[in-house]
Design an enzyme around this catalytic site. Structure first.
Site, PDB file in Angstrom:
ATOM      1  N   THR A   1     -18.729   9.347  -5.192  1.00  0.00           N
ATOM      2  CA  THR A   1     -19.658   9.490  -4.067  1.00  0.00           C
ATOM      3  C   THR A   1     -19.239  10.676  -3.212  1.00  0.00           C
ATOM      4  OG1 THR A   1     -18.391   8.010  -2.607  1.00  0.00           O
ATOM      5  CG2 THR A   1     -20.163   7.014  -3.913  1.00  0.00           C
TER       6      THR A   1
ATOM      7  N   ASN B   1     -18.976  11.853   0.434  1.00  0.00           N
ATOM      8  CA  ASN B   1     -18.940  11.213   1.753  1.00  0.00           C
ATOM      9  C   ASN B   1     -19.465  12.182   2.811  1.00  0.00           C
ATOM     10  OD1 ASN B   1     -16.997   9.840  -0.045  1.00  0.00           O
ATOM     11  ND2 ASN B   1     -16.705   8.551   1.751  1.00  0.00           N
TER      12      ASN B   1
ATOM     13  N   GLU C   1     -22.000   7.354   2.281  1.00  0.00           N
ATOM     14  CA  GLU C   1     -21.648   8.076   1.061  1.00  0.00           C
ATOM     15  C   GLU C   1     -22.817   8.070   0.101  1.00  0.00           C
ATOM     16  OE1 GLU C   1     -18.602   5.984  -1.201  1.00  0.00           O
ATOM     17  OE2 GLU C   1     -18.453   4.553   0.439  1.00  0.00           O
TER      18      GLU C   1
HETATM   19  N1  RBF Z   1     -19.184  -1.467  -1.102  1.00  0.00           N
HETATM   20  C1  RBF Z   1     -19.158  -2.776  -0.747  1.00  0.00           C
HETATM   21  O1  RBF Z   1     -18.146  -3.260  -0.270  1.00  0.00           O
HETATM   22  N2  RBF Z   1     -20.265  -3.575  -0.901  1.00  0.00           N
HETATM   23  C2  RBF Z   1     -21.429  -3.104  -1.432  1.00  0.00           C
HETATM   24  O2  RBF Z   1     -22.404  -3.859  -1.545  1.00  0.00           O
HETATM   25  C3  RBF Z   1     -21.474  -1.726  -1.844  1.00  0.00           C
HETATM   26  N3  RBF Z   1     -22.590  -1.204  -2.410  1.00  0.00           N
HETATM   27  C4  RBF Z   1     -22.610   0.103  -2.791  1.00  0.00           C
HETATM   28  C5  RBF Z   1     -23.749   0.628  -3.394  1.00  0.00           C
HETATM   29  C6  RBF Z   1     -23.798   1.958  -3.790  1.00  0.00           C
HETATM   30  C7  RBF Z   1     -25.037   2.486  -4.451  1.00  0.00           C
HETATM   31  C8  RBF Z   1     -22.671   2.798  -3.582  1.00  0.00           C
HETATM   32  C9  RBF Z   1     -22.691   4.237  -3.991  1.00  0.00           C
HETATM   33  C10 RBF Z   1     -21.537   2.287  -2.992  1.00  0.00           C
HETATM   34  C11 RBF Z   1     -21.478   0.938  -2.583  1.00  0.00           C
HETATM   35  N4  RBF Z   1     -20.350   0.390  -1.993  1.00  0.00           N
HETATM   36  C12 RBF Z   1     -20.306  -0.929  -1.634  1.00  0.00           C
HETATM   37  C13 RBF Z   1     -19.271   1.266  -1.565  1.00  0.00           C
HETATM   38  C14 RBF Z   1     -18.102   1.375  -2.519  1.00  0.00           C
HETATM   39  O3  RBF Z   1     -17.180   0.372  -2.186  1.00  0.00           O
HETATM   40  C15 RBF Z   1     -17.523   2.777  -2.296  1.00  0.00           C
HETATM   41  O4  RBF Z   1     -18.384   3.722  -2.878  1.00  0.00           O
HETATM   42  C16 RBF Z   1     -16.134   2.962  -2.830  1.00  0.00           C
HETATM   43  O5  RBF Z   1     -15.244   2.104  -2.178  1.00  0.00           O
HETATM   44  C17 RBF Z   1     -15.670   4.411  -2.642  1.00  0.00           C
HETATM   45  O6  RBF Z   1     -15.575   4.734  -1.284  1.00  0.00           O
HETATM   46 MG    MG Z   2     -16.584   9.188  -2.011  1.00  0.00          MG
END
Ligand code: RBF
Ligand code: MG
EC number: 2.7.1.26
Length: 182
Positions: A39, A41, A117
């Site tokens: 991702t 940020n 992100e």
């Molecule tokens: N992190 C969560 O803790 N819960 C989520 O429901 C969640 N959904 C995400 C959905 C998408 C499409 C993306 C790109 C990220 C999501 N994340 C979520 C964040 C994820 O934990 C994070 O991208 C990583 O920890 C890297 O920073």
């Molecule tokens: Mg990232």
């Protein structure tokens, strides 16, 4: 908790489309290494902060910042990151891409700060920290959720990507916004 059903309006409705630009900063470095889902940020600006936390979809385009030299910056965890400002990207990477965006506290990782992100649905040869990311948010997928396993989080993110790509590529009322970034 299981994900709620995603409601897809006929066309983007208020507050969408949200068209904005933000610089790409360094995150925790977990996206690529731990989840296999990189991702970009971005800082939470007032516009993003006004949205409910959750997952969104739209289009994006990377703009290299060509008057800036490479520089190395140190992340809070001590890791050093090369900011090349997008200047190593190829022409075919500088087109408009479908994206999914997560805004919130990442309950699975219990972040202390709200983060925004964007996962860009394309493969890139190089990083592009310090580039500008222009994007249009067109709709909402689901709230942020907590998970008992990393695999369950990954599975839900892959579902977000599949749903979002389908809307962006197949629903004309959403596809047409791609032109605004071209
Ligand atoms: N992190 C969560 O803790 N819960 C989520 O429901 C969640 N959904 C995400 C959905 C998408 C499409 C993306 C790109 C990220 C999501 N994340 C979520 C964040 C994820 O934990 C994070 O991208 C990583 O920890 C890297 O920073
Ligand atoms: Mg990232």
């Amino acid at each position: 908790m299981t994900r709620p059903e995603t409601i897809i309006p006929e066309k983007p409705t208020s507050p969408y489309p949200i068209h904005t630009t933000a610089p790409i900063i360094s995150g925790f470095g977990r996206g690529s290494s731990e989840l296999g889902i990189p991702t970009a940020n971005i800082p939470i600006n007032a516009q993003l902060n006004s949205l409910p936390t959750g997952i969104y979809y739209g289009w994006c385009k990377i703009h290299p910042v060509s008057d800036q030299n490479d520089e190395t910056r140190t992340r809070p965890d001590g890791q050093s990151i090369l900011f090349n400002h997008g200047n190593k990207l190829q022409a075919n990477e500088l087109v408009v891409h479908p994206m999914v965006m997560s805004i919130g506290w990442n309950p699975f990782y219990q972040n202390k700060e709200k983060a925004a992100e964007i996962h860009i649905m394309s493969k890139f040869e190089r990083d592009f920290y310090g580039a500008e990311l222009e994007f249009i948010v067109l709709g909402y997928v689901r709230p942020e959720l907590d998970y008992t396993t990393k695999e369950a989080l990954i599975e839900d993110i892959l579902t977000d990507i599949r749903i979002s790509r389908d809307i962006l590529e197949n629903k004309e009322e959403y596809t047409k916004y791609k032109k605004e970034l071209e």
